[in-house]
Design a protein around this motif. Structure first.
Motif, PDB file in Angstrom:
ATOM      1  N   ALA A   1      79.907  70.694  98.338  1.00 48.61           N
ATOM      2  CA  ALA A   1      79.748  71.709  99.388  1.00 48.61           C
ATOM      3  C   ALA A   1      78.893  71.216 100.553  1.00 48.61           C
ATOM      4  N   ILE A   2      78.223  70.093 100.388  1.00 50.78           N
ATOM      5  CA  ILE A   2      77.409  69.536 101.478  1.00 50.78           C
ATOM      6  C   ILE A   2      78.326  68.707 102.377  1.00 50.78           C
ATOM      7  N   PRO A   3      78.504  69.089 103.647  1.00 48.06           N
ATOM      8  CA  PRO A   3      79.448  68.387 104.540  1.00 48.06           C
ATOM      9  C   PRO A   3      78.860  67.085 105.096  1.00 48.06           C
ATOM     10  N   SER A   4      78.749  66.087 104.253  1.00 51.05           N
ATOM     11  CA  SER A   4      78.086  64.833 104.618  1.00 51.05           C
ATOM     12  C   SER A   4      79.044  63.907 105.379  1.00 51.05           C
ATOM     13  N   VAL A   5      79.437  64.338 106.562  1.00 52.86           N
ATOM     14  CA  VAL A   5      80.391  63.607 107.398  1.00 52.86           C
ATOM     15  C   VAL A   5      79.623  62.580 108.223  1.00 52.86           C
ATOM     16  N   SER A   6      79.723  61.322 107.851  1.00 57.93           N
ATOM     17  CA  SER A   6      78.919  60.288 108.515  1.00 57.93           C
ATOM     18  C   SER A   6      79.384  59.988 109.932  1.00 57.93           C
TER      19      SER A   6
ATOM     20  N   ARG B   1      71.802  63.426 105.211  1.00 52.75           N
ATOM     21  CA  ARG B   1      70.489  63.250 104.572  1.00 52.75           C
ATOM     22  C   ARG B   1      70.337  64.201 103.385  1.00 52.75           C
ATOM     23  N   ARG B   2      70.857  65.409 103.513  1.00 47.83           N
ATOM     24  CA  ARG B   2      70.749  66.380 102.426  1.00 47.83           C
ATOM     25  C   ARG B   2      71.550  65.920 101.204  1.00 47.83           C
ATOM     26  N   ALA B   3      72.714  65.334 101.446  1.00 48.53           N
ATOM     27  CA  ALA B   3      73.518  64.823 100.328  1.00 48.53           C
ATOM     28  C   ALA B   3      72.804  63.667  99.636  1.00 48.53           C
ATOM     29  N   ALA B   4      72.112  62.829 100.406  1.00 44.32           N
ATOM     30  CA  ALA B   4      71.353  61.721  99.813  1.00 44.32           C
ATOM     31  C   ALA B   4      70.210  62.249  98.956  1.00 44.32           C
ATOM     32  N   ARG B   5      69.514  63.259  99.463  1.00 40.66           N
ATOM     33  CA  ARG B   5      68.394  63.831  98.690  1.00 40.66           C
ATOM     34  C   ARG B   5      68.899  64.508  97.415  1.00 40.66           C
ATOM     35  N   TRP B   6      70.053  65.169  97.495  1.00 42.76           N
ATOM     36  CA  TRP B   6      70.635  65.788  96.304  1.00 42.76           C
ATOM     37  C   TRP B   6      70.898  64.726  95.243  1.00 42.76           C
ATOM     38  N   LEU B   7      71.506  63.633  95.656  1.00 42.39           N
ATOM     39  CA  LEU B   7      71.830  62.559  94.730  1.00 42.39           C
ATOM     40  C   LEU B   7      70.571  61.940  94.131  1.00 42.39           C
ATOM     41  N   ALA B   8      69.566  61.747  94.962  1.00 40.46           N
ATOM     42  CA  ALA B   8      68.308  61.173  94.475  1.00 40.46           C
ATOM     43  C   ALA B   8      67.628  62.114  93.478  1.00 40.46           C
ATOM     44  N   SER B   9      67.571  63.394  93.806  1.00 33.79           N
ATOM     45  CA  SER B   9      66.901  64.362  92.928  1.00 33.79           C
ATOM     46  C   SER B   9      67.614  64.483  91.588  1.00 33.79           C
ATOM     47  N   TRP B  10      68.942  64.484  91.609  1.00 36.93           N
ATOM     48  CA  TRP B  10      69.705  64.622  90.360  1.00 36.93           C
ATOM     49  C   TRP B  10      69.392  63.458  89.423  1.00 36.93           C
ATOM     50  N   GLN B  11      69.305  62.270  89.960  1.00 38.02           N
ATOM     51  CA  GLN B  11      69.054  61.103  89.110  1.00 38.02           C
ATOM     52  C   GLN B  11      67.588  61.041  88.662  1.00 38.02           C
TER      53      GLN B  11
END
Length: 462
Positions: free
Chosen positions: A26-31, A41-51
């Motif tokens: 749902a995060i529109p991480s369109v580079s 940046r929000r998609a990167a933080r989501w991925l970092a937090s999950w791991q």
């Protein structure tokens, strides 16, 4: 054999993990769109937090374009082998034609529809769910490297990768490709290269009356059409034929992948994977009024066949268009060479074992017409040929409307990933960039001369 509790844990956690995947999608991480920089940046933080929440040590490495590379180290016992998993969390723009909102993921008939479901959040997340299913320490140290600029050519990724310390992988796994068909695990053994270019015809002056001067002045649109036709028919006319024992997609399956589009002749898989092509992705000429413009521009996507030299293709293109001077200007803005990605014996054996254990059959080999710049970057930096193991469905519609990931295929990907990690820890010595000689799945002996890894030009891929 892989511990059964790992596969059981993956199944038990599937519903929750799918909910988490939908949140990430749902995060529109369109580079490619600066308006979505915060979303990237929000998609990167989501991925970092999950791991981090699952015991990984995570570092966000900024690139010169501001899109972070997420580097997560999942620990293992001292002395364990190291495995690198690569993926990307950025996505393509939505584009038209969706039957549902591209960033409001929906599940219909066992299929997730969302931008990034296939390319590449869904495939990368399958690997993460496999890591999460292991109890205690992993059998191998796993370094997950995820970038946020793959869809715009991976700018800055090579520099970040070169700055990382302690990378000594026995295997590098990339899941950003598709399965040959439902139920068939698939390894991609080559990708075409790519050159990005613009072709401009400028006849001087300004627009003129199409009636009063039509036939007397040079029409840039006609010149552009003639130049494009010449490039299309002659640029790869002398390309060396490459023999391939890979599994070819049928013409019917290729047509299904391009619904409603006219196709050229037969042998479509060979046209896409073993031959070069010149495509026009944007065409600008005139204003639509009754006047002839003085300028016409085409944006080109040139795909390079295996074993071709990008520099030679550039030189040949310039020579072909020399007769069009002084009106025509061909400018190359970047490129990536083709790459062979045949796994070495150690990795091949491991992926065969993992796929047989989970789906009952070894993977088939296919060639791809696409281009992933990061694959070449990883191969050069780590001196090992990445394994391209596709989890995406054969009709996943990456880059198009209604991009999809089938849940059954995704769940199988989670289990194959877990089994592959186990197989990669078995006592088989790894090799890097070897000369390969082995039987394929049809019992045919195949030998591959690997040679030097190609050098990437600056610019875009994909």
């Amino acid at each position: 054999m892989i511990p059964p509790q790992v596969l059981a844990a993956a199944k038990q956690r599937q519903a929750r993990r799918l909910t988490e995947l939908l949140d990430w999608l749902a995060i529109p991480s369109v580079s490619a769109d600066p308006r979505h920089a915060d979303d990237v940046r929000r998609a990167a933080r989501w991925l970092a937090s999950w791991q981090r929440a699952r015991g990984a040590t995570v570092d966000l490495r900024p690139t010169r374009n501001g899109r972070d590379v997420v580097v997560a180290r999942w620990p293992a016992a001292p002395g364990a082998r190291q495995v690198v998993i690569y993926g990307h969390y950025d996505v393509q723009p939505a584009g038209p034609g969706w039957s549902s909102h591209p960033f409001r993921p929906v599940i219909r008939d066992g299929v997730i529809y969302a931008r990034g479901a296939n390319d590449d959040k869904g495939q990368l997340f399958a690997h993460l769910c496999a890591l999460d299913a292991w109890p205690g320490v992993l059998p191998a140290e796993v370094v997950v490297i995820a970038e946020g600029a793959e869809e715009v050519g991976s700018p800055g990724f090579a520099q970040v990768l070169g700055e990382l310390r302690g990378l000594r992988p026995a295997a590098v796994i990339v899941s950003d490709t598709e399965r040959y068909d439902d139920g068939t695990p698939t390894v991609t053994i080559s990708q075409r290269g790519r050159l990005a270019a613009s072709l401009t015809v400028d006849t001087g002056g300004t627009a003129v009356h199409a009636g009063r001067l039509g036939g007397a002045v040079v029409d840039p649109s006609i010149v552009l059409a003639d130049a494009l036709r010449l490039l299309r028919t002659e640029l790869f006319a002398d390309a060396v034929a490459v023999r391939s024992t890979a599994t070819s997609r049928t013409d019917d399956s290729m047509k299904r992948a391009a619904p409603g589009r006219a196709v050229i002749g037969r042998g479509l898989d060979k046209r896409v994977t073993l031959r070069g092509s010149v495509g026009v992705t944007r065409l600008v000429a005139g204003t639509g009024g009754a006047s002839l413009p003085s300028r016409a521009v085409a944006t080109l996507d040139v795909r390079l066949p295996p074993r071709s030299d990008p520099a030679d293709v550039v030189l040949r293109a310039r020579r072909l268009l020399k007769s069009f001077a002084p009106h025509v200007r061909l400018q190359f803005t970047g490129g990536v060479p083709a790459i062979e990605t045949v796994p070495d014996d150690f990795v091949r054996r491991a992926v065969d074992q993992a796929c047989v254990a989970i789906v009952g059959r070894p993977p088939v080999d296919v060639r791809s017409g696409g281009t992933i710049p990061a694959v070449g970057i990883l191969a050069r930096a780590l001196r090992i040929r990445p394994l391209l193991l596709g989890f995406g469905p054969p009709a996943g519609n990456a880059h198009g409307p209604d991009e999809a990931m089938d849940i059954a295929g995704w769940a199988a990907g989670v289990q194959v990933s877990a089994a592959l990690l186990w197989a990669l820890t078995r006592p088989i010595r790894a090799q890097s960039v070897p000369v390969l000689r082995r039987k394929d799945h049809h019992g045919v002996i195949r030998q591959f001369r690997c040679g030097e890894l190609p050098v990437q030009l600056e610019g875009e891929g994909r």
